[in-house]
Motif scaffolding. Structure first.
Motif, PDB file in Angstrom:
ATOM      1  N   SER A 120       0.804  -1.094  -0.104  1.00 56.10           N
ATOM      2  CA  SER A 120      -0.217  -0.140   0.043  1.00 56.10           C
ATOM      3  C   SER A 120       0.843   1.333  -0.064  1.00 56.10           C
ATOM      4  CB  SER A 120      -0.922  -0.096   1.356  1.00 56.10           C
ATOM      5  OG  SER A 120      -1.875  -1.128   1.360  1.00 56.10           O
ATOM      6  N   PRO A 121       0.830   2.070  -1.111  1.00 58.17           N
ATOM      7  CA  PRO A 121       1.523   3.392  -1.100  1.00 58.17           C
ATOM      8  C   PRO A 121       1.784   4.148   0.319  1.00 58.17           C
ATOM      9  CG  PRO A 121       0.391   2.929  -3.154  1.00 58.17           C
ATOM     10  CD  PRO A 121      -0.037   2.021  -2.113  1.00 58.17           C
ATOM     11  N   ASN A 122       0.569   4.545   0.707  1.00 53.03           N
ATOM     12  CA  ASN A 122       0.314   5.300   2.065  1.00 53.03           C
ATOM     13  C   ASN A 122       1.112   4.463   3.091  1.00 53.03           C
ATOM     14  OD1 ASN A 122      -1.487   3.290   2.558  1.00 53.03           O
ATOM     15  ND2 ASN A 122      -3.280   4.757   2.653  1.00 53.03           N
ATOM     16  N   LEU A 123       0.985   3.249   3.124  1.00 49.67           N
ATOM     17  CA  LEU A 123       1.878   2.578   4.297  1.00 49.67           C
ATOM     18  C   LEU A 123       3.499   2.429   4.109  1.00 49.67           C
ATOM     19  CD1 LEU A 123      -0.259  -0.461   4.815  1.00 49.67           C
ATOM     20  CD2 LEU A 123      -0.703   1.743   5.975  1.00 49.67           C
ATOM     21  N   VAL A 124       3.778   2.394   2.967  1.00 51.70           N
ATOM     22  CA  VAL A 124       4.931   2.404   2.425  1.00 51.70           C
ATOM     23  C   VAL A 124       5.736   3.915   2.713  1.00 51.70           C
ATOM     24  CG1 VAL A 124       6.684   2.245   0.424  1.00 51.70           C
ATOM     25  CG2 VAL A 124       4.891   0.327   0.535  1.00 51.70           C
ATOM     26  N   LYS A 125       5.120   4.929   2.406  1.00 49.38           N
ATOM     27  CA  LYS A 125       5.609   6.155   2.572  1.00 49.38           C
ATOM     28  C   LYS A 125       5.764   6.440   3.908  1.00 49.38           C
ATOM     29  CE  LYS A 125       5.232  10.579   0.265  1.00 49.38           C
ATOM     30  NZ  LYS A 125       4.094  11.359  -0.578  1.00 49.38           N
ATOM     31  N   ALA A 126       4.765   6.108   4.616  1.00 45.40           N
ATOM     32  CA  ALA A 126       4.737   6.271   6.232  1.00 45.40           C
ATOM     33  C   ALA A 126       6.101   5.657   6.774  1.00 45.40           C
ATOM     34  CB  ALA A 126       3.558   5.913   6.744  1.00 45.40           C
ATOM     35  N   ILE A 127       6.297   4.263   6.418  1.00 45.78           N
ATOM     36  CA  ILE A 127       7.291   3.472   7.008  1.00 45.78           C
ATOM     37  C   ILE A 127       8.669   4.218   6.503  1.00 45.78           C
ATOM     38  CG2 ILE A 127       8.490   1.349   6.906  1.00 45.78           C
ATOM     39  CD1 ILE A 127       5.852   1.415   8.781  1.00 45.78           C
ATOM     40  N   GLU A 128       8.775   4.688   5.189  1.00 44.78           N
ATOM     41  CA  GLU A 128       9.972   5.294   4.829  1.00 44.78           C
ATOM     42  C   GLU A 128      10.361   6.398   5.756  1.00 44.78           C
ATOM     43  OE1 GLU A 128      10.010   3.891  -0.017  1.00 44.78           O
ATOM     44  OE2 GLU A 128       8.861   5.754   0.507  1.00 44.78           O
ATOM     45  N   TRP A 129       9.281   7.318   6.078  1.00 45.34           N
ATOM     46  CA  TRP A 129       9.442   8.465   6.772  1.00 45.34           C
ATOM     47  C   TRP A 129      10.036   8.015   8.344  1.00 45.34           C
ATOM     48  CZ3 TRP A 129       7.442  10.501  11.396  1.00 45.34           C
ATOM     49  CH2 TRP A 129       7.821  11.641  11.275  1.00 45.34           C
ATOM     50  N   CYS A 130       9.240   7.000   8.707  1.00 45.40           N
ATOM     51  CA  CYS A 130       9.602   6.473   9.904  1.00 45.40           C
ATOM     52  C   CYS A 130      11.292   6.389  10.202  1.00 45.40           C
ATOM     53  CB  CYS A 130       8.879   5.248  10.594  1.00 45.40           C
ATOM     54  SG  CYS A 130       7.093   5.938  10.823  1.00 45.40           S
ATOM     55  N   ASN A 131      11.447   5.461   9.240  1.00 45.01           N
ATOM     56  CA  ASN A 131      13.028   4.956   9.070  1.00 45.01           C
ATOM     57  C   ASN A 131      13.801   6.230   8.887  1.00 45.01           C
ATOM     58  OD1 ASN A 131      11.965   2.457   8.960  1.00 45.01           O
ATOM     59  ND2 ASN A 131      12.184   2.155   6.834  1.00 45.01           N
ATOM     60  N   GLN A 132      13.566   7.294   8.563  1.00 41.24           N
ATOM     61  CA  GLN A 132      14.447   8.491   8.458  1.00 41.24           C
ATOM     62  C   GLN A 132      14.384   9.182   9.846  1.00 41.24           C
ATOM     63  OE1 GLN A 132      12.717  10.657   5.185  1.00 41.24           O
ATOM     64  NE2 GLN A 132      13.395   9.065   3.676  1.00 41.24           N
ATOM     65  N   HIS A 133      13.423   8.906  10.548  1.00 40.46           N
ATOM     66  CA  HIS A 133      13.354   9.760  12.011  1.00 40.46           C
ATOM     67  C   HIS A 133      13.318   8.804  13.242  1.00 40.46           C
ATOM     68  CE1 HIS A 133      11.552  12.186   8.784  1.00 40.46           C
ATOM     69  NE2 HIS A 133      11.915  13.270   9.661  1.00 40.46           N
ATOM     70  N   ASN A 134      14.132   7.605  13.206  1.00 40.82           N
ATOM     71  CA  ASN A 134      14.441   6.804  14.230  1.00 40.82           C
ATOM     72  C   ASN A 134      13.242   6.404  15.046  1.00 40.82           C
ATOM     73  OD1 ASN A 134      15.996   5.468  15.994  1.00 40.82           O
ATOM     74  ND2 ASN A 134      16.214   7.199  17.367  1.00 40.82           N
ATOM     75  N   ILE A 135      12.150   5.867  14.285  1.00 44.24           N
ATOM     76  CA  ILE A 135      10.869   5.428  14.800  1.00 44.24           C
ATOM     77  C   ILE A 135      11.067   3.704  14.427  1.00 44.24           C
ATOM     78  CG2 ILE A 135       8.434   5.402  14.645  1.00 44.24           C
ATOM     79  CD1 ILE A 135       8.855   8.406  13.823  1.00 44.24           C
ATOM     80  N   PHE A 136      10.731   3.160  15.560  1.00 44.39           N
ATOM     81  CA  PHE A 136      10.726   1.664  15.345  1.00 44.39           C
ATOM     82  C   PHE A 136       9.459   1.208  14.519  1.00 44.39           C
ATOM     83  CE2 PHE A 136       9.790  -2.811  16.478  1.00 44.39           C
ATOM     84  CZ  PHE A 136      10.901  -3.547  16.306  1.00 44.39           C
ATOM     85  N   THR A 137       9.620   0.443  13.249  1.00 46.29           N
ATOM     86  CA  THR A 137       8.317   0.109  12.529  1.00 46.29           C
ATOM     87  C   THR A 137       8.295  -1.668  12.542  1.00 46.29           C
ATOM     88  OG1 THR A 137      10.000   0.091  10.591  1.00 46.29           O
ATOM     89  CG2 THR A 137       8.829   1.994  10.874  1.00 46.29           C
ATOM     90  N   VAL A 138       7.225  -1.595  12.561  1.00 46.79           N
ATOM     91  CA  VAL A 138       6.582  -3.298  12.516  1.00 46.79           C
ATOM     92  C   VAL A 138       5.522  -3.323  11.370  1.00 46.79           C
ATOM     93  CG1 VAL A 138       5.528  -5.072  13.965  1.00 46.79           C
ATOM     94  CG2 VAL A 138       6.813  -3.375  14.892  1.00 46.79           C
ATOM     95  N   ALA A 139       5.517  -4.232  10.479  1.00 41.78           N
ATOM     96  CA  ALA A 139       4.694  -4.558   9.445  1.00 41.78           C
ATOM     97  C   ALA A 139       3.952  -6.050   9.619  1.00 41.78           C
ATOM     98  CB  ALA A 139       5.300  -4.429   8.141  1.00 41.78           C
ATOM     99  N   LEU A 140       2.880  -6.278   9.543  1.00 40.97           N
ATOM    100  CA  LEU A 140       1.869  -7.448   9.797  1.00 40.97           C
ATOM    101  C   LEU A 140       1.538  -7.459   8.131  1.00 40.97           C
ATOM    102  CD1 LEU A 140       2.145  -6.811  12.745  1.00 40.97           C
ATOM    103  CD2 LEU A 140      -0.089  -7.638  12.887  1.00 40.97           C
ATOM    104  N   VAL A 141       1.923  -8.527   7.666  1.00 42.17           N
ATOM    105  CA  VAL A 141       1.755  -8.568   6.322  1.00 42.17           C
ATOM    106  C   VAL A 141       1.355 -10.114   5.868  1.00 42.17           C
ATOM    107  CG1 VAL A 141       3.371  -6.987   5.371  1.00 42.17           C
ATOM    108  CG2 VAL A 141       4.187  -9.008   5.542  1.00 42.17           C
ATOM    109  N   GLY A 142       0.932 -10.448   4.467  1.00 43.48           N
ATOM    110  CA  GLY A 142       0.389 -11.492   4.137  1.00 43.48           C
ATOM    111  C   GLY A 142       1.637 -12.230   3.194  1.00 43.48           C
ATOM    112  N   GLY A 143       1.236 -13.424   2.533  1.00 41.49           N
ATOM    113  CA  GLY A 143       2.269 -14.145   2.021  1.00 41.49           C
ATOM    114  C   GLY A 143       3.020 -13.590   1.096  1.00 41.49           C
TER     115      GLY A 143
END
Length: 190
Positions: A120-143
């Motif tokens: 999902s582009p809105n989730l990917v963009k948010a996680i990319e931003w978090c990675n640049q701002h020292n925020i721990f990220t977790v993704a629950l995904v499918g196969g």
């Protein structure tokens, strides 16, 4: 119809069996650390995952917090419809979570996203931003795992591509987290 339903249940059991318990345990311990450090936890997703995010935050913020020595500071970014539509209209739909995180998130906080596709582009963009701002990220995904599996600090994969089964398993994971704090004193006490 009976065969269909029995096959559905069999496939669902297989999806449940694919939940990596060690990863869920790691996530529970991470949430325990966030509680100890009084960090903020943000959760969000799209569609059924948005509903799961709201449900999870209700359980964590109310049920789990009723049992812990300190209340979880947690928020579903799916729940402010006015803000979501303003961001989507004035900027772009891909920014609906990122723009909220710009207001709320601080280094050391946690962001958890749920997505069957992992793309999902809105989730990917948010996680990319978090990675640049020292925020721990977790993704629950499918196969299929998707881009989120490449980006998140921690990934929990349900080995199925069936949207209903994966979303159900994500909710199972969310309930395991919440009930660990409700039912395990070593997690809820200081």
């Amino acid at each position: 119809m009976k065969d269909y339903l029995e096959n559905y249940i069999t496939a669902h059991k297989s999806a449940l069996d694919s939940i990596p318990v060690e990863e869920v345990e790691k996530l529970i311990l991470h949430f325990r650390k966030a509680l100890e450090e009084d960090r903020q936890i943000f959760v969000f997703g799209n569609g059924g995952s948005a509903a799961n995010a709201s449900h999870f935050i209700t359980d964590l913020g109310k049920g789990s917090s009723d049992k812990t020595y300190r209340r979880f500071r947690c928020l579903s970014l799916n729940d402010n419809v006015s803000w979501l539509t303003a961001i989507g209209n004035d900027y772009a739909y891909e920014d609906i979570f990122l723009r909220q995180l710009e207001n709320y998130a601080r280094p050391g906080d946690t962001v958890m996203v749920m997505s069957v596709s992992g793309n999902s582009p809105n989730l990917v963009k948010a996680i990319e931003w978090c990675n640049q701002h020292n925020i721990f990220t977790v993704a629950l995904v499918g196969g299929k795992k998707g881009k989120l599996a490449e980006l998140a600090s921690q990934v929990i994969v349900v080995d199925s591509t069936h949207y209903g089964r994966v979303e159900d398993c994500h909710m199972h994971i969310c309930h395991m987290i919440c009930y660990a704090f409700m039912e395990r004193e070593e997690l809820s006490n200081q």
